[in-house]
Design a protein around this motif. Sequence first.
Motif, mmCIF file in Angstrom:
data_model
loop_
_atom_site.group_PDB
_atom_site.id
_atom_site.type_symbol
_atom_site.label_atom_id
_atom_site.label_comp_id
_atom_site.label_asym_id
_atom_site.label_seq_id
_atom_site.Cartn_x
_atom_site.Cartn_y
_atom_site.Cartn_z
ATOM 1 N N LYS A 5 0.849 -1.186 0.000
ATOM 2 C CA LYS A 5 0.000 0.000 0.000
ATOM 3 C C LYS A 5 0.888 1.239 0.000
ATOM 4 O O LYS A 5 1.962 1.238 0.610
ATOM 5 N N LEU A 6 0.423 2.268 -0.664
ATOM 6 C CA LEU A 6 1.128 3.541 -0.676
ATOM 7 C C LEU A 6 0.196 4.625 -0.153
ATOM 8 O O LEU A 6 -0.852 4.884 -0.736
ATOM 9 N N HIS A 7 0.599 5.244 0.945
ATOM 10 C CA HIS A 7 -0.120 6.403 1.477
ATOM 11 C C HIS A 7 0.546 7.651 0.898
ATOM 12 O O HIS A 7 1.734 7.903 1.131
ATOM 13 N N GLY A 8 -0.213 8.407 0.133
ATOM 14 C CA GLY A 8 0.327 9.607 -0.493
ATOM 15 C C GLY A 8 -0.712 10.700 -0.527
ATOM 16 O O GLY A 8 -1.796 10.574 0.058
ATOM 17 N N THR A 9 -0.370 11.774 -1.196
ATOM 18 C CA THR A 9 -1.340 12.857 -1.355
ATOM 19 C C THR A 9 -1.129 13.521 -2.704
ATOM 20 O O THR A 9 -0.014 13.566 -3.230
ATOM 21 N N TRP A 10 -2.219 14.003 -3.249
ATOM 22 C CA TRP A 10 -2.180 14.685 -4.542
ATOM 23 C C TRP A 10 -1.982 16.161 -4.281
ATOM 24 O O TRP A 10 -2.648 16.719 -3.404
ATOM 25 N N PRO A 11 -1.117 16.859 -5.018
ATOM 26 C CA PRO A 11 -0.243 16.371 -6.081
ATOM 27 C C PRO A 11 1.223 16.374 -5.642
ATOM 28 O O PRO A 11 2.058 17.018 -6.253
ATOM 29 N N SER A 12 1.547 15.651 -4.594
ATOM 30 C CA SER A 12 2.902 15.650 -4.043
ATOM 31 C C SER A 12 3.901 14.991 -4.995
ATOM 32 O O SER A 12 3.709 13.839 -5.397
ATOM 33 N N PRO A 13 4.983 15.688 -5.353
ATOM 34 C CA PRO A 13 6.008 15.056 -6.197
ATOM 35 C C PRO A 13 6.686 13.883 -5.502
ATOM 36 O O PRO A 13 7.180 12.975 -6.163
ATOM 37 N N PHE A 14 6.690 13.895 -4.182
ATOM 38 C CA PHE A 14 7.339 12.814 -3.438
ATOM 39 C C PHE A 14 6.509 11.533 -3.506
ATOM 40 O O PHE A 14 7.052 10.434 -3.565
ATOM 41 N N SER A 15 5.191 11.681 -3.524
ATOM 42 C CA SER A 15 4.333 10.513 -3.739
ATOM 43 C C SER A 15 4.566 9.930 -5.123
ATOM 44 O O SER A 15 4.620 8.703 -5.304
ATOM 45 N N ALA A 198 8.206 8.984 -21.646
ATOM 46 C CA ALA A 198 8.191 7.556 -21.299
ATOM 47 C C ALA A 198 6.784 7.181 -20.816
ATOM 48 O O ALA A 198 6.197 7.874 -19.989
ATOM 49 N N ALA A 199 6.250 6.098 -21.333
ATOM 50 C CA ALA A 199 4.850 5.744 -21.078
ATOM 51 C C ALA A 199 4.544 5.650 -19.586
ATOM 52 O O ALA A 199 3.499 6.128 -19.130
ATOM 53 N N VAL A 200 5.437 5.028 -18.811
ATOM 54 C CA VAL A 200 5.164 4.830 -17.389
ATOM 55 C C VAL A 200 5.102 6.159 -16.647
ATOM 56 O O VAL A 200 4.408 6.273 -15.625
ATOM 57 N N ILE A 201 5.804 7.173 -17.143
ATOM 58 C CA ILE A 201 5.741 8.501 -16.534
ATOM 59 C C ILE A 201 4.548 9.263 -17.078
ATOM 60 O O ILE A 201 3.756 9.836 -16.313
ATOM 61 N N ARG A 202 4.407 9.269 -18.404
ATOM 62 C CA ARG A 202 3.322 10.010 -19.063
ATOM 63 C C ARG A 202 1.954 9.596 -18.532
ATOM 64 O O ARG A 202 1.064 10.442 -18.348
ATOM 65 N N ASP A 203 1.782 8.319 -18.274
ATOM 66 C CA ASP A 203 0.486 7.809 -17.819
ATOM 67 C C ASP A 203 0.282 7.972 -16.321
ATOM 68 O O ASP A 203 -0.776 7.602 -15.794
ATOM 69 N N ASN A 204 1.285 8.503 -15.635
ATOM 70 C CA ASN A 204 1.204 8.647 -14.175
ATOM 71 C C ASN A 204 1.720 10.017 -13.751
ATOM 72 O O ASN A 204 2.627 10.142 -12.933
ATOM 73 N N LEU A 205 1.101 11.057 -14.326
ATOM 74 C CA LEU A 205 1.383 12.439 -13.957
ATOM 75 C C LEU A 205 0.089 13.120 -13.536
ATOM 76 O O LEU A 205 -0.960 12.878 -14.144
ATOM 77 N N PRO A 206 0.136 13.969 -12.521
ATOM 78 C CA PRO A 206 -1.072 14.702 -12.141
ATOM 79 C C PRO A 206 -1.454 15.710 -13.214
ATOM 80 O O PRO A 206 -0.585 16.231 -13.931
ATOM 81 N N ASP A 207 -2.736 15.976 -13.333
ATOM 82 C CA ASP A 207 -3.240 16.916 -14.327
ATOM 83 C C ASP A 207 -2.642 18.303 -14.116
ATOM 84 O O ASP A 207 -2.711 18.856 -13.020
#
Length: 226
Positions: A5-15, A198-207
Amino acid sequence: MAEVKLHGTWPSPFSYRVIWALKLKGIPYEYVEEDLSNKSPLLLHYNPVHKKIPVLVHGGKPICESMVILEYIDETWTEKPLLPSDPFERATARFWIKFIEDKGPAVFMIFRAKSDEELENAKKQSLEMLRTVEEWGFRGGDGRERKFFGGDEIGMADLAFGWVAHWIGVVEEVVDVKLLDANEFPKVYAWTERFKDAAVIRDNLPDRNLMAAAFRRRREQLLQST
């Protein structure tokens, strides 16, 4: 496989550092969004020292601090390594990780600046950081230029710098400053484009638009506070 599990927050770059690492490794996980204005009992339980995100919970055991988490991920799931196997290259990657951890906060000091003096000082430090990366960040041990910090593939140092590729533009927009000029920093700028492509980055960026709105609200709060 033990539950992740990953506890994070939007839009934290560290998450997002951790999200990218998990995605690169192909590790299934559950994401838990945290409200930092009303921290959950679980977050306080898992990170009683700093009470911050991100926290990775693997088999019920918490690991805190984004770069510590990335090292843990790389050592636990050894396929698709994020750090080079060569000792010199591995040490070089860790050098640049330490560099961005030490120098990178200057960009967020721009965001938090309340006076012209604070703004100019933080801008100066940020530009010095970018100049150093431009000159030295993409040179290999043989002196040749590399596509990424660790060579031809995204590695841990790239993940550490990853927020530069997306977050720095939001800070520029909200505070109305210019930092990452393509003409002044062509190597860094080209790296940001490769990284985001890179697809893995492009598909996982905050709006981007939602980020700008959130940052603008936070900036207004900071300026109104004493």
